[in-house]
Design a protein around this motif. Structure first.
Motif, mmCIF file in Angstrom:
data_model
loop_
_atom_site.group_PDB
_atom_site.id
_atom_site.type_symbol
_atom_site.label_atom_id
_atom_site.label_comp_id
_atom_site.label_asym_id
_atom_site.label_seq_id
_atom_site.Cartn_x
_atom_site.Cartn_y
_atom_site.Cartn_z
ATOM 1 N N PRO A 43 -0.658 10.695 -1.190
ATOM 2 C CA PRO A 43 0.606 11.419 -1.351
ATOM 3 C C PRO A 43 0.436 12.842 -0.813
ATOM 4 O O PRO A 43 -0.628 13.435 -0.966
ATOM 5 C CB PRO A 43 0.797 11.469 -2.874
ATOM 6 C CG PRO A 43 -0.145 10.455 -3.450
ATOM 7 C CD PRO A 43 -1.274 10.320 -2.471
ATOM 8 N N ASP A 103 5.709 10.714 6.854
ATOM 9 C CA ASP A 103 4.749 10.371 5.797
ATOM 10 C C ASP A 103 4.726 8.842 5.719
ATOM 11 O O ASP A 103 5.724 8.217 5.379
ATOM 12 C CB ASP A 103 5.237 11.009 4.488
ATOM 13 C CG ASP A 103 4.339 10.684 3.294
ATOM 14 O OD1 ASP A 103 3.459 9.810 3.404
ATOM 15 O OD2 ASP A 103 4.552 11.304 2.239
ATOM 16 N N THR A 104 3.585 8.268 6.078
ATOM 17 C CA THR A 104 3.531 6.810 6.215
ATOM 18 C C THR A 104 2.670 6.187 5.122
ATOM 19 O O THR A 104 1.527 6.587 4.918
ATOM 20 C CB THR A 104 2.917 6.443 7.575
ATOM 21 O OG1 THR A 104 1.617 7.045 7.692
ATOM 22 C CG2 THR A 104 3.783 6.939 8.720
ATOM 23 N N GLN A 147 -1.748 0.229 3.950
ATOM 24 C CA GLN A 147 -3.071 -0.074 3.405
ATOM 25 C C GLN A 147 -3.892 -0.843 4.441
ATOM 26 O O GLN A 147 -3.327 -1.437 5.363
ATOM 27 C CB GLN A 147 -2.948 -0.987 2.180
ATOM 28 C CG GLN A 147 -1.966 -0.512 1.146
ATOM 29 C CD GLN A 147 -1.824 -1.492 0.001
ATOM 30 O OE1 GLN A 147 -1.398 -2.629 0.198
ATOM 31 N NE2 GLN A 147 -2.179 -1.059 -1.194
ATOM 32 N N THR A 148 -5.202 -0.895 4.214
ATOM 33 C CA THR A 148 -6.077 -1.709 5.061
ATOM 34 C C THR A 148 -5.492 -3.118 5.202
ATOM 35 O O THR A 148 -5.504 -3.713 6.276
ATOM 36 C CB THR A 148 -7.480 -1.790 4.410
ATOM 37 O OG1 THR A 148 -7.954 -0.461 4.218
ATOM 38 C CG2 THR A 148 -8.449 -2.559 5.277
ATOM 39 N N ASP A 176 -0.383 -0.163 -5.966
ATOM 40 C CA ASP A 176 0.077 1.224 -6.096
ATOM 41 C C ASP A 176 1.255 1.306 -7.059
ATOM 42 O O ASP A 176 2.052 0.376 -7.164
ATOM 43 C CB ASP A 176 0.576 1.752 -4.742
ATOM 44 C CG ASP A 176 -0.554 2.270 -3.875
ATOM 45 O OD1 ASP A 176 -1.380 3.034 -4.385
ATOM 46 O OD2 ASP A 176 -0.602 1.906 -2.686
ATOM 47 N N ARG A 230 -2.867 4.719 -7.008
ATOM 48 C CA ARG A 230 -3.346 3.394 -7.370
ATOM 49 C C ARG A 230 -3.207 3.131 -8.865
ATOM 50 O O ARG A 230 -3.456 3.999 -9.686
ATOM 51 C CB ARG A 230 -4.828 3.256 -6.993
ATOM 52 C CG ARG A 230 -5.130 3.460 -5.540
ATOM 53 C CD ARG A 230 -4.671 2.383 -4.632
ATOM 54 N NE ARG A 230 -5.101 1.056 -5.001
ATOM 55 C CZ ARG A 230 -5.081 0.012 -4.158
ATOM 56 N NH1 ARG A 230 -4.646 0.155 -2.904
ATOM 57 N NH2 ARG A 230 -5.450 -1.164 -4.558
ATOM 58 N N ARG A 235 -11.071 5.358 0.614
ATOM 59 C CA ARG A 235 -10.826 4.419 -0.471
ATOM 60 C C ARG A 235 -12.148 3.995 -1.103
ATOM 61 O O ARG A 235 -13.050 3.533 -0.418
ATOM 62 C CB ARG A 235 -10.091 3.227 0.137
ATOM 63 C CG ARG A 235 -9.675 2.226 -0.855
ATOM 64 C CD ARG A 235 -8.623 1.355 -0.215
ATOM 65 N NE ARG A 235 -8.609 0.078 -0.863
ATOM 66 C CZ ARG A 235 -7.792 -0.896 -0.529
ATOM 67 N NH1 ARG A 235 -6.924 -0.733 0.459
ATOM 68 N NH2 ARG A 235 -7.815 -2.030 -1.166
HETATM 69 C C1 WTA Z 1 -2.834 5.262 -0.486
HETATM 70 C C2 WTA Z 1 -4.986 3.748 4.372
HETATM 71 C C3 WTA Z 1 0.649 7.971 -0.798
HETATM 72 C C4 WTA Z 1 -2.312 4.168 -1.394
HETATM 73 C C5 WTA Z 1 -3.885 3.570 5.405
HETATM 74 C C6 WTA Z 1 -2.801 2.902 -0.714
HETATM 75 C C7 WTA Z 1 -0.810 6.545 0.260
HETATM 76 C C8 WTA Z 1 -4.156 3.336 -0.210
HETATM 77 C C9 WTA Z 1 -0.116 6.725 1.479
HETATM 78 C C10 WTA Z 1 -4.628 2.499 0.948
HETATM 79 C C11 WTA Z 1 1.010 7.621 1.494
HETATM 80 C C12 WTA Z 1 -1.742 5.314 1.780
HETATM 81 N N1 WTA Z 1 1.358 8.209 0.333
HETATM 82 N N2 WTA Z 1 -0.415 7.167 -0.863
HETATM 83 N N3 WTA Z 1 1.702 7.887 2.591
HETATM 84 N N4 WTA Z 1 -0.722 5.944 2.403
HETATM 85 N N5 WTA Z 1 -1.813 5.679 0.501
HETATM 86 O O1 WTA Z 1 -6.618 0.902 2.562
HETATM 87 O O2 WTA Z 1 -2.883 4.316 -2.670
HETATM 88 O O3 WTA Z 1 -7.671 3.133 3.097
HETATM 89 O O4 WTA Z 1 -2.894 1.808 -1.586
HETATM 90 O O5 WTA Z 1 -5.382 2.499 3.902
HETATM 91 O O6 WTA Z 1 -3.957 4.700 0.190
HETATM 92 O O7 WTA Z 1 -5.832 3.002 1.485
HETATM 93 P P1 WTA Z 1 -6.464 2.349 2.770
#
Ligand code: WTA
Length: 658
Positions: free
Chosen positions: A390, A412-413, A416-417, A512, A527, A538
């Motif tokens: 966030p 703001d995108t 997740q993986t 989330d 999360r 992560r």
């Molecule tokens: C968090 C990264 C808030 C979220 C691309 C998600 C975010 C985890 C946002 C995935 C955002 C990712 N605002 N939280 N714009 N984007 N998250 O797998 O908790 O490394 O579940 O992927 O990052 O992390 P990952």
């Protein structure tokens, strides 16, 4: 600050929405809201993304959802990801720069599409000559050097899925992943630069190989012409292989759309990371599509995503998406504060970067460092992205004012993986920006918020809940490598009717918490499971705990997330020691080292806290939530389910004694 600045800041702080500048809208790849209607034709809408690629064989079915949650996309289609990222651009853009790389020491490389083609072909020939076969998973443990995307694309060319392990991961983390993927080939490098030091990287592979239960061949790139550190005689130097295959071309293997392109291991709710398996067709279509519509990338742009390719953001938004669109993608090897804190803006100026993509942690850091490092640097972004965590409205506003000069859009995108690409984001020319909110659903994506009983929460209520996705999309993971049951258990079981074969009964659980406002914008709260987000990395609390349990002196441990102004979250480790062991600096050090060895230095705990006992429920489960409340100085909340509520109170008094 001048009065004028204060006035401006007050005005911006009160402003809820920010319109995209007209000049942005006029040039945007997509600015007509009709795009959402087209994608609501489900699943056909997603063909729009697939059509951005070159296919050897057209698909005959867009989506086969007959066996949920094992969805198949663009069934019957065939393509090659490396040909899509390189070969198809050669006629028009062969001499344009594909990868613009800057080493930490200041050296630069402008690798044209034609040069990339040569390098990838030679590497593909080298891999094949080393015995890499189609469908064999190649593990790559490399930092931010051009050899990394070259190796990935060479794997893609011969149909060998890659599994890239972030260079910061330890030897143990590497051997776990090599074992899990059963890789017969591991590609690494002798070393790389970080804050002016040449780091010996190969020693991690040396150590890891001792823990691999088979005997993979290790291929070694060198950062300079010759190895700078000792390289075992058992390993093969990539340079020697490339010399043998100089000038060779390798026909890209035509892959089924559903053939896997890569694995990306990520943290979940157990001690073992899971290999998210991504397909070739759907993933690449989603990567190209979102780069086009969300990132607004055009071939003539210079685009810079400052993530590391070792994480999913780098896969989709440094390598596959940008190259599929034929643009120039920037890669920087080193630290943003080396040799000083203006390095980022020097790079932006030197290469005339148009689109800048980074994490909220980086923005908070730039903000802390102060505007003096930006001043005097002449760069002009039209588009800026944030991802991974966030972003607080204050950091957003600072980014908007000081980096974007109030005339760039910020996107703001959220993703997740597992999702392969953006799922919640604005299309920057269509929606207004709203600081602190990730925005609306991406075209064709159907998010929702459920309460703990699986009932949808209405936006009108303003209530937070579990973020879920109610229908499939092309970028989604295929499965957890080698473990379909875990795939179902981790993502689907909770909110799906697992006995049903009707895809409508299957719902993806993101893990989330989120809340939707009445304007349709989602705010992501973080999360809900045992996963932490430390500086955008992560981490699984269970993975940290399992590293801590390796220390003999430790009886039990629990990891709690503490909020941190800069990194978002940091891990606090609560530990009880075995009978007869006294707490000491040595034990503390041993615990820290065990985490560094089990995961990597980036997972180092904020604090190791020795306690007499851990708060447990009557059934003996450790209550991390209470520890989290204690770490964050919050009220303990409900302690009635505890076997002994005084334990939590004692820990609180111990920590907040003053
Ligand atoms: C968090 C990264 C808030 C979220 C691309 C998600 C975010 C985890 C946002 C995935 C955002 C990712 N605002 N939280 N714009 N984007 N998250 O797998 O908790 O490394 O579940 O992927 O990052 O992390 P990952």
């Amino acid at each position: 600050m001048s009065d004028q600045d204060i006035e401006l800041e007050a005005r911006l702080t009160e402003q809820e929405y920010f319109e995209p500048p007209e000049e942005f809208v006029e040039q945007a790849n997509v600015s007509d809201p009709a795009v959402y209607d087209r994608f609501d034709e489900f699943p056909e809408g997603f063909e729009e993304y697939a059509e951005m690629l070159d296919w050897n064989e057209e698909w005959d079915t867009v989506l086969d959802d007959s066996n949920p949650p094992f969805y198949e996309w663009f069934v019957g289609g065939e393509l090659n990801a490396s040909a899509n990222c390189i070969d198809r651009h050669l006629d028009d853009r062969g001499d344009e720069t594909a990868i613009l790389w800057e080493g930490e020491e200041g050296e630069t490389r402008h690798i044209s599409y034609r040069e990339l083609h040569e390098e990838v072909n030679e590497m593909a020939a080298a891999l094949r000559a080393s015995g890499v076969e189609e469908d064999e998973v190649v593990t790559i443990h490399m930092p931010m050097v051009p050899a990394l995307p070259v190796t990935m694309l060479a794997c893609a060319r011969i149909g060998a899925p890659h599994s890239v392990v972030f260079a910061g991961f330890s030897a143990t983390a590497l051997s776990d992943r090599v074992n899990s993927a059963d890789s017969d080939h591991v590609v690494t490098i002798d070393g790389y630069y970080r804050r002016g030091d040449f780091l010996n990287h190969i020693e991690k592979a040396d150590e890891a190989m001792g823990n691999v239960d088979h005997d993979p061949e290790v291929l070694v790139w060198t950062r300079h012409d010759e190895p700078e550190v000792d390289v075992s005689d058992d390993y093969t130097l990539v340079a020697d292989l490339l010399a043998e295959h100089e000038g060779e071309e390798v026909e890209p293997v035509s892959r089924d759309a559903e053939d896997p392109l890569f694995l990306m291991y990520t943290s979940g709710t157990t001690g073992q990371p899971k290999g998210c398996q991504h397909r070739t067709g759907g993933y690449l279509a989603y990567a190209a599509g979102t780069c086009n519509y969300v990132e607004d990338i055009k071939p003539e742009d210079t685009y810079w995503c400052s993530a590391d390719i070792g994480w999913i953001t780098g896969h989709t938004y440094i390598v596959y998406g940008p190259l599929a669109l034929g643009t120039t993608t920037v890669m920087y090897e080193g630290a943003p504060d080396y040799p000083d804190k203006s390095r980022t803006w020097e790079i932006a100026e030197a290469y005339d970067v148009d689109i800048f993509h980074t994490s909220p942690t980086a923005v908070r850091q730039f903000m802390k460092w102060g505007t003096e490092h930006i001043e005097g640097h002449d760069f002009d972004f039209r588009h800026m992205t944030t991802v991974g965590e966030p972003i607080q409205p204050e950091a957003w506003l600072w980014y908007y004012q000081h980096i974007g000069g109030e005339d760039a859009v910020i996107v703001d995108t959220w993703w997740q993986t597992e999702t392969g690409g953006h799922l919640i984001t604005n299309l920057p020319a269509i929606q207004d920006m709203k600081p602190g909110s990730a925005g609306v659903a991406a075209p064709g994506i159907e998010p929702a918020i459920y309460d703990d009983d699986g009932e949808p929460v209405d936006a009108e209520t303003g209530q937070a809940g579990n973020l879920v996705i109610e229908r499939p999309w092309p970028g989604m993971l295929q499965t957890v490598y080698g473990d379909d049951e875990r795939f179902i258990a981790e993502y689907w079981e909770r909110f799906s009717d697992t006995d049903s074969n009707d895809s409508e009964d299957w719902v993806y659980e993101a893990g989330d918490g989120a809340v939707q406002a009445t304007d349709g914008y989602y705010r992501i709260l973080g999360r809900l499971d045992d996963v932490m987000n430390v500086a955008g990395h992560r981490l699984g609390t269970m993975e940290i705990e399992s590293a801590v349990s390796e220390v003999d002196a430790v009886a039990e441990s629990a990891v709690a997330s503490r909020e941190d102004a800069e990194k978002g979250e940091v891990p606090d480790v609560y530990v009880t020691l075995r009978e007869g062991v006294e707490e000491s600096e040595e034990v503390r050090q041993e615990i820290v080292e065990s985490i560094e060895e089990g995961i990597g230095k980036f997972a180092r705990p904020n604090e190791v806290i020795f306690v007499d006992d851990l708060p447990k429920t009557r059934s003996g489960k450790i209550m991390r939530r209470l520890l989290e409340n204690i770490s964050n100085g919050e009220d303990l909340g409900n302690t009635t389910t505890l076997r002994d509520p005084s334990v939590a109170e004692r820990i609180r008094d111990q920590i907040h004694a003053d």
